[in-house]
Motif scaffolding. Structure first.
Motif, PDB file in Angstrom:
ATOM      1  N   LEU A 123       0.854  -1.189   0.000  1.00 44.13           N
ATOM      2  CA  LEU A 123       0.000   0.000   0.000  1.00 44.13           C
ATOM      3  C   LEU A 123       0.887   1.236   0.000  1.00 44.13           C
ATOM      4  N   LEU A 124       0.738   2.058  -1.034  1.00 47.76           N
ATOM      5  CA  LEU A 124       1.493   3.295  -1.161  1.00 47.76           C
ATOM      6  C   LEU A 124       0.648   4.459  -0.669  1.00 47.76           C
ATOM      7  N   VAL A 125       1.181   5.243   0.257  1.00 50.35           N
ATOM      8  CA  VAL A 125       0.492   6.444   0.740  1.00 50.35           C
ATOM      9  C   VAL A 125       1.200   7.635   0.092  1.00 50.35           C
ATOM     10  N   VAL A 126       0.540   8.257  -0.892  1.00 51.32           N
ATOM     11  CA  VAL A 126       1.194   9.205  -1.800  1.00 51.32           C
ATOM     12  C   VAL A 126       0.742  10.633  -1.509  1.00 51.32           C
ATOM     13  N   ASP A 127       1.673  11.456  -1.076  1.00 49.70           N
ATOM     14  CA  ASP A 127       1.408  12.847  -0.703  1.00 49.70           C
ATOM     15  C   ASP A 127       1.498  13.759  -1.927  1.00 49.70           C
ATOM     16  N   GLN A 128       0.385  14.415  -2.256  1.00 45.05           N
ATOM     17  CA  GLN A 128       0.339  15.409  -3.322  1.00 45.05           C
ATOM     18  C   GLN A 128      -0.277  16.701  -2.790  1.00 45.05           C
ATOM     19  N   SER A 129       0.122  17.066  -1.586  1.00 48.03           N
ATOM     20  CA  SER A 129      -0.406  18.268  -0.935  1.00 48.03           C
ATOM     21  C   SER A 129       0.413  19.497  -1.338  1.00 48.03           C
ATOM     22  N   GLU A 146      -4.108  12.993   9.489  1.00 46.46           N
ATOM     23  CA  GLU A 146      -4.801  12.217  10.522  1.00 46.46           C
ATOM     24  C   GLU A 146      -5.949  11.428   9.917  1.00 46.46           C
ATOM     25  N   SER A 147      -6.695  12.038   9.005  1.00 44.20           N
ATOM     26  CA  SER A 147      -7.829  11.363   8.369  1.00 44.20           C
ATOM     27  C   SER A 147      -7.365  10.208   7.492  1.00 44.20           C
ATOM     28  N   VAL A 148      -6.302  10.440   6.729  1.00 41.42           N
ATOM     29  CA  VAL A 148      -5.789   9.407   5.831  1.00 41.42           C
ATOM     30  C   VAL A 148      -5.350   8.183   6.615  1.00 41.42           C
TER      31      VAL A 148
END
Length: 310
Positions: free
Chosen positions: A96-102, A186-188
């Motif tokens: 599982l990749l958690v990908v930050d695009q913020s 936190e939500s993610v």
């Protein structure tokens, strides 16, 4: 250098064509050797089983509950103590990749923006995982929302995932001021906890800006039944202010900042280093490796250097 990176390495946005092309860069790394976290993105992992498996592992002394069909009678006769064969079973390890695009990722002073680095790492990880026959999914998020893509192993599914990353990446806007992403983080990770059960490899791809104790708590709980690793993305200017005057603009106003002042520069360096060291130490206590990626070098090269396929 790959064709996709030659086309426009300093472009502010990624394309699906670019991420698709990284399929041919996803080799030469296994996400295993240098770290003690078991089976990191190699796709497969070994687990000791009491019973028949795919491969013989070892012979050890019999304990109550072992399958008597696996008793090694030759060793038992020689030692006069009952011994049993232990086998190893090859099991699937979903990734599982958690990908930050913020918005904090839409920054870079070298060859790439941090958002581009994040997208490239996700693409390389996805193609590598599918190449070894495992499923890969993702949580892609920006400042206000996220999308959950369930793990699959087909190339078609990977392209759909990469399309989502492209969409999120192309929504980044330099005209909008950066927002705090504490709440979205936190939500993610709260959602990841409710989605993932056990035996996953979770790869967090982010600059970790705005991370809170609550988010760290979620990550530590995930580590209890899964492997977790962090791909931390940073830019040179975040670590060390340049020794020259710089101009910053938000399209309406422009201001010039003189960064040659030694005390200002040293204070910035110390604050950045302390914050990173604190996070790294926290993760290390739970056996979570933190790998640092920069915005200057090609990502496939950085991966091969950090996680060589032996």
């Amino acid at each position: 250098m790959s064709k996709s990176e030659k086309e426009n390495p300093t472009s502010g946005y990624v394309t699906l064509h670019e991420l698709h092309g990284m399929q041919f860069e996803a080799s030469g790394f296994s996400f295993l050797p240098k770290y003690k976290v078991q089976s990191l993105l190699a796709g497969r992992h070994k687990s000791a089983m009491r019973g028949r498996g795919l491969d013989f592992k070892e012979v050890r002394q019999y304990v109550a509950g072992d399958d008597i069909r696996n008793i090694d009678w030759k060793v038992t006769a020689r030692t006069q103590k009952t011994h049993t064969k232990v086998f190893s079973e090859e099991r699937e390890r979903p990734v599982l990749l958690v990908v930050d695009q913020s918005s904090s990722m839409f920054f870079g002073t070298q060859s790439y923006l941090k958002s581009t680095v994040s997208a490239h790492l996700a693409a390389l990880g996805a193609w590598r995982t599918v190449d070894v026959g495992d499923r890969v999914g993702a949580f892609v998020f920006n400042d206000t929302k996220f999308e959950n893509i369930r793990p699959q192993r087909s190339s078609t599914a990977i392209l759909s995932m990469l399309k989502t990353i492209e969409v999120y990446n192309n929504q980044l806007n330099a005209q909008q001021p950066p927002q705090s992403k504490t709440l979205i983080l936190e939500s993610v990770f709260q959602k990841v906890r409710s989605t993932v059960n056990h035996d996953y490899l979770i790869v967090i791809i982010s600059d970790l800006r705005g991370i809170s104790d609550k988010t760290i708590h979620h990550i530590f709980n995930l580590k209890r039944h899964n492997d977790v690793m962090v791909f931390h993305i940073e830019d040179d200017w975040e670590k060390e202010l340049p020794l020259r005057a710089i101009s910053l603009s938000n399209s309406d106003r422009q201001v010039s900042i003189e960064n040659s002042m030694k005390k200002v520069r040293e204070k910035h360096q110390k604050a950045f280093a302390n914050e990173k060291e604190m996070l790294t130490d926290q993760f290390a206590e739970y056996g979570i490796p933190v790998l640092t990626f920069n915005t200057n070098e090609r990502l496939a090269d950085q991966l091969r250097d950090l996680l060589k396929d032996h």
